[in-house]
Design a protein around this motif. Structure first.
Motif, PDB file in Angstrom:
ATOM      1  N   GLY A 112     -12.854 -30.171  32.612  1.00 25.61           N
ATOM      2  CA  GLY A 112     -11.805 -29.112  33.409  1.00 25.61           C
ATOM      3  C   GLY A 112     -10.291 -29.572  33.530  1.00 25.61           C
ATOM      4  N   LEU A 113     -10.472 -30.834  34.464  1.00 24.85           N
ATOM      5  CA  LEU A 113      -9.083 -31.406  34.746  1.00 24.85           C
ATOM      6  C   LEU A 113      -8.295 -31.887  33.492  1.00 24.85           C
ATOM      7  N   SER A 114      -8.888 -32.355  32.470  1.00 25.68           N
ATOM      8  CA  SER A 114      -8.059 -32.868  31.492  1.00 25.68           C
ATOM      9  C   SER A 114      -7.627 -31.603  30.785  1.00 25.68           C
ATOM     10  N   PHE A 115      -8.489 -30.386  30.585  1.00 25.51           N
ATOM     11  CA  PHE A 115      -8.182 -29.232  29.982  1.00 25.51           C
ATOM     12  C   PHE A 115      -6.857 -28.893  30.809  1.00 25.51           C
ATOM     13  N   LEU A 116      -6.566 -28.946  31.643  1.00 26.16           N
ATOM     14  CA  LEU A 116      -5.309 -28.707  32.464  1.00 26.16           C
ATOM     15  C   LEU A 116      -4.229 -29.677  32.418  1.00 26.16           C
ATOM     16  N   GLY A 117      -4.532 -30.580  31.819  1.00 28.55           N
ATOM     17  CA  GLY A 117      -3.420 -31.822  31.465  1.00 28.55           C
ATOM     18  C   GLY A 117      -3.366 -32.677  32.536  1.00 28.55           C
ATOM     19  N   LEU A 118      -4.074 -33.009  33.367  1.00 25.40           N
ATOM     20  CA  LEU A 118      -4.185 -33.419  34.507  1.00 25.40           C
ATOM     21  C   LEU A 118      -4.826 -34.988  34.307  1.00 25.40           C
ATOM     22  N   GLY A 119      -5.705 -35.118  33.314  1.00 31.87           N
ATOM     23  CA  GLY A 119      -6.455 -36.198  32.954  1.00 31.87           C
ATOM     24  C   GLY A 119      -5.642 -37.339  31.636  1.00 31.87           C
ATOM     25  N   VAL A 120      -6.362 -37.345  30.795  1.00 35.62           N
ATOM     26  CA  VAL A 120      -5.824 -38.177  29.688  1.00 35.62           C
ATOM     27  C   VAL A 120      -4.845 -37.439  28.924  1.00 35.62           C
ATOM     28  N   GLN A 121      -3.858 -38.251  28.786  1.00 36.68           N
ATOM     29  CA  GLN A 121      -2.499 -37.566  27.960  1.00 36.68           C
ATOM     30  C   GLN A 121      -2.856 -37.965  26.446  1.00 36.68           C
ATOM     31  N   MET A 122      -2.139 -36.875  25.798  1.00 38.71           N
ATOM     32  CA  MET A 122      -2.253 -36.856  24.319  1.00 38.71           C
ATOM     33  C   MET A 122      -1.355 -37.973  23.965  1.00 38.71           C
ATOM     34  N   PRO A 123      -1.430 -38.567  22.968  1.00 40.59           N
ATOM     35  CA  PRO A 123      -2.424 -38.036  21.950  1.00 40.59           C
ATOM     36  C   PRO A 123      -3.955 -38.892  21.809  1.00 40.59           C
ATOM     37  N   GLU A 124      -4.122 -39.349  23.292  1.00 39.32           N
ATOM     38  CA  GLU A 124      -5.408 -39.916  23.397  1.00 39.32           C
ATOM     39  C   GLU A 124      -6.656 -38.844  23.147  1.00 39.32           C
ATOM     40  N   ALA A 125      -7.677 -39.387  22.720  1.00 35.59           N
ATOM     41  CA  ALA A 125      -8.741 -38.322  22.379  1.00 35.59           C
ATOM     42  C   ALA A 125      -9.670 -38.298  23.537  1.00 35.59           C
ATOM     43  N   GLU A 126      -9.895 -36.880  23.942  1.00 33.62           N
ATOM     44  CA  GLU A 126     -10.771 -36.680  25.076  1.00 33.62           C
ATOM     45  C   GLU A 126     -11.500 -35.607  25.034  1.00 33.62           C
ATOM     46  N   LEU A 127     -12.697 -35.273  25.274  1.00 28.69           N
ATOM     47  CA  LEU A 127     -13.143 -33.887  25.133  1.00 28.69           C
ATOM     48  C   LEU A 127     -12.425 -32.635  25.793  1.00 28.69           C
ATOM     49  N   GLY A 128     -12.226 -32.929  27.167  1.00 28.69           N
ATOM     50  CA  GLY A 128     -11.316 -31.595  27.958  1.00 28.69           C
ATOM     51  C   GLY A 128      -9.873 -31.631  27.293  1.00 28.69           C
ATOM     52  N   ALA A 129      -9.272 -32.776  27.170  1.00 29.96           N
ATOM     53  CA  ALA A 129      -7.923 -32.796  26.540  1.00 29.96           C
ATOM     54  C   ALA A 129      -7.638 -32.101  25.096  1.00 29.96           C
ATOM     55  N   MET A 130      -8.800 -32.200  24.204  1.00 32.28           N
ATOM     56  CA  MET A 130      -8.997 -31.900  23.106  1.00 32.28           C
ATOM     57  C   MET A 130      -9.022 -30.481  23.167  1.00 32.28           C
ATOM     58  N   LEU A 131      -9.882 -29.742  23.894  1.00 34.75           N
ATOM     59  CA  LEU A 131      -9.884 -28.551  24.165  1.00 34.75           C
ATOM     60  C   LEU A 131      -8.777 -27.782  24.692  1.00 34.75           C
ATOM     61  N   GLY A 132      -8.091 -28.321  25.404  1.00 32.94           N
ATOM     62  CA  GLY A 132      -6.787 -27.803  26.159  1.00 32.94           C
ATOM     63  C   GLY A 132      -5.721 -27.830  24.910  1.00 32.94           C
ATOM     64  N   ASP A 133      -5.734 -28.993  24.015  1.00 34.04           N
ATOM     65  CA  ASP A 133      -4.782 -28.702  22.966  1.00 34.04           C
ATOM     66  C   ASP A 133      -5.007 -27.912  21.706  1.00 34.04           C
ATOM     67  N   ALA A 134      -6.142 -27.499  21.772  1.00 33.80           N
ATOM     68  CA  ALA A 134      -6.600 -26.665  20.613  1.00 33.80           C
ATOM     69  C   ALA A 134      -6.679 -25.109  21.129  1.00 33.80           C
ATOM     70  N   ARG A 135      -6.549 -24.869  22.448  1.00 26.46           N
ATOM     71  CA  ARG A 135      -6.392 -23.065  22.791  1.00 26.46           C
ATOM     72  C   ARG A 135      -5.501 -22.563  21.990  1.00 26.46           C
ATOM     73  N   ARG A 136      -4.319 -23.008  21.745  1.00 27.28           N
ATOM     74  CA  ARG A 136      -3.259 -22.486  20.947  1.00 27.28           C
ATOM     75  C   ARG A 136      -3.422 -22.439  19.710  1.00 27.28           C
ATOM     76  N   PHE A 137      -4.524 -22.658  19.039  1.00 25.78           N
ATOM     77  CA  PHE A 137      -4.804 -22.341  17.825  1.00 25.78           C
ATOM     78  C   PHE A 137      -5.918 -21.658  17.720  1.00 25.78           C
ATOM     79  N   LEU A 138      -6.367 -20.774  18.846  1.00 23.68           N
ATOM     80  CA  LEU A 138      -7.534 -19.923  18.758  1.00 23.68           C
ATOM     81  C   LEU A 138      -7.934 -19.135  17.576  1.00 23.68           C
ATOM     82  N   THR A 139      -7.057 -18.496  17.072  1.00 23.38           N
ATOM     83  CA  THR A 139      -7.158 -17.675  15.911  1.00 23.38           C
ATOM     84  C   THR A 139      -7.011 -18.351  14.392  1.00 23.38           C
ATOM     85  N   ALA A 140      -6.052 -19.397  14.484  1.00 19.39           N
ATOM     86  CA  ALA A 140      -5.897 -19.943  13.089  1.00 19.39           C
ATOM     87  C   ALA A 140      -6.676 -20.872  12.763  1.00 19.39           C
ATOM     88  N   ALA A 141      -7.316 -21.701  13.801  1.00 19.75           N
ATOM     89  CA  ALA A 141      -8.146 -22.813  13.741  1.00 19.75           C
ATOM     90  C   ALA A 141      -8.992 -22.797  14.683  1.00 19.75           C
TER      91      ALA A 141
END
Length: 284
Positions: free
Chosen positions: A220-249
């Motif tokens: 949850g905190l990584s989803f909000l951008g408070l944990g691992v910073q992109m481009p490093e792969a982490e489940l919450g960060a990946m989820l936060g980065d992917a929310r912009r493409f909910l309909t396209a991908a």
């Protein structure tokens, strides 16, 4: 050879006696651990290598879970993210459990002013919701992986410290401990030789119950951008980065979401099963 066979039979009998949910959770966690360890070897691409010609590609034989907006292989990122999330959860659990156990043993061993001061500190920390406290710590030190781990350790130690204190106070009444006190054994020696072995096993059962919550908090905190910073792969960060493409991908959201839910659910089921097999003091 006979000893090995007897040990294998004993382990098999113990496995059969476990509840079905615990066995299922153990198998699922085992699979996730294997994926975290060997998954990056199976991935055909590095997790941070972009392939701009294949950006936002749907799952296929080449990209098993598709690609993101930069063309990075989602399967490779998921495997690395799973490894990082599991390692992070274990580090937080180990850090908070160590602080809690030392604090609880200290209260039970020394008592008096030390006990009163530390108990008040525990009450103050518990008065603030753990997630709010973690957000405050991250806000004070800034976002980042290490700061997130420190924040979750700081916000999670108090509840377990209270349990460790209660277990220590109960163990202090045992005849062996009373005899050691009467014999004039120093308090640190009593703590390590007599109290710690009595407290450690039930304490570990109790603290393991928090593993699923730690996984969700990290994500949850990584989803909000408070944990691992992109481009490093982490489940919450990946989820936060992917929310912009909910309909396209939408496949970008599915894989990390399923991984987080599966990891948290398996950890919770395993911890609940351990709790059911623990001593009665754990149930209170």
């Amino acid at each position: 050879m006979t000893a090995l066979r007897t040990g294998a039979i004993s382990v098999r009998a113990e496995w059969v006696r476990l509840p079905g949910t615990v066995r299922a959770a153990t198998v699922v966690l085992g699979i996730l651990v294997l994926l975290a360890v060997f998954g990056p070897v199976l991935a055909g691409y590095a997790p941070n290598t972009p392939h701009y010609a294949d950006k936002l590609s749907a799952p296929s034989a080449e990209y098993w879970l598709g690609t993101d907006q930069y063309g990075r292989d989602q399967f490779a990122r998921l495997m690395y993210g799973l490894r990082l999330s599991m390692l992070s959860a274990l580090l937080v659990l180990l850090g908070s459990a160590t602080i809690s156990l030392v604090a609880g043993l200290g209260c039970g061993i020394y008592g008096g002013l030390f006990d009163r001061i530390l108990t008040r500190m525990i009450d103050i920390v518990l008065a603030v919701p753990s997630l709010v406290l973690a957000l405050a710590v991250v806000g004070a030190f800034g976002p980042g992986y290490v700061n997130l781990l420190v924040a979750l350790v700081f916000s999670g130690w108090a509840a377990d410290a209270r349990i460790a204190r209660a277990l220590t106070l109960e163990a202090r009444t045992r005849p062996s401990v009373v005899a050691a006190v009467v014999a004039g054994v120093r308090r640190p020696a009593i703590g390590f030789r007599h109290l710690l072995p009595a407290v450690l096993r039930p304490f570990l059962v109790v603290t393991t119950l928090r593993l699923g919550g730690i996984v969700v908090a990290l994500a949850g905190l990584s989803f909000l951008g408070l944990g691992v910073q992109m481009p490093e792969a982490e489940l919450g960060a990946m989820l936060g980065d992917a929310r912009r493409f909910l309909t396209a991908a939408p496949w970008l959201l599915i894989a990390p979401s399923v991984a987080i839910l599966t990891l948290a659910a398996a950890a919770n089921l395993l911890a609940e099963g351990m709790r059911g097999r623990g001593p009665e003091v754990i149930q209170r």
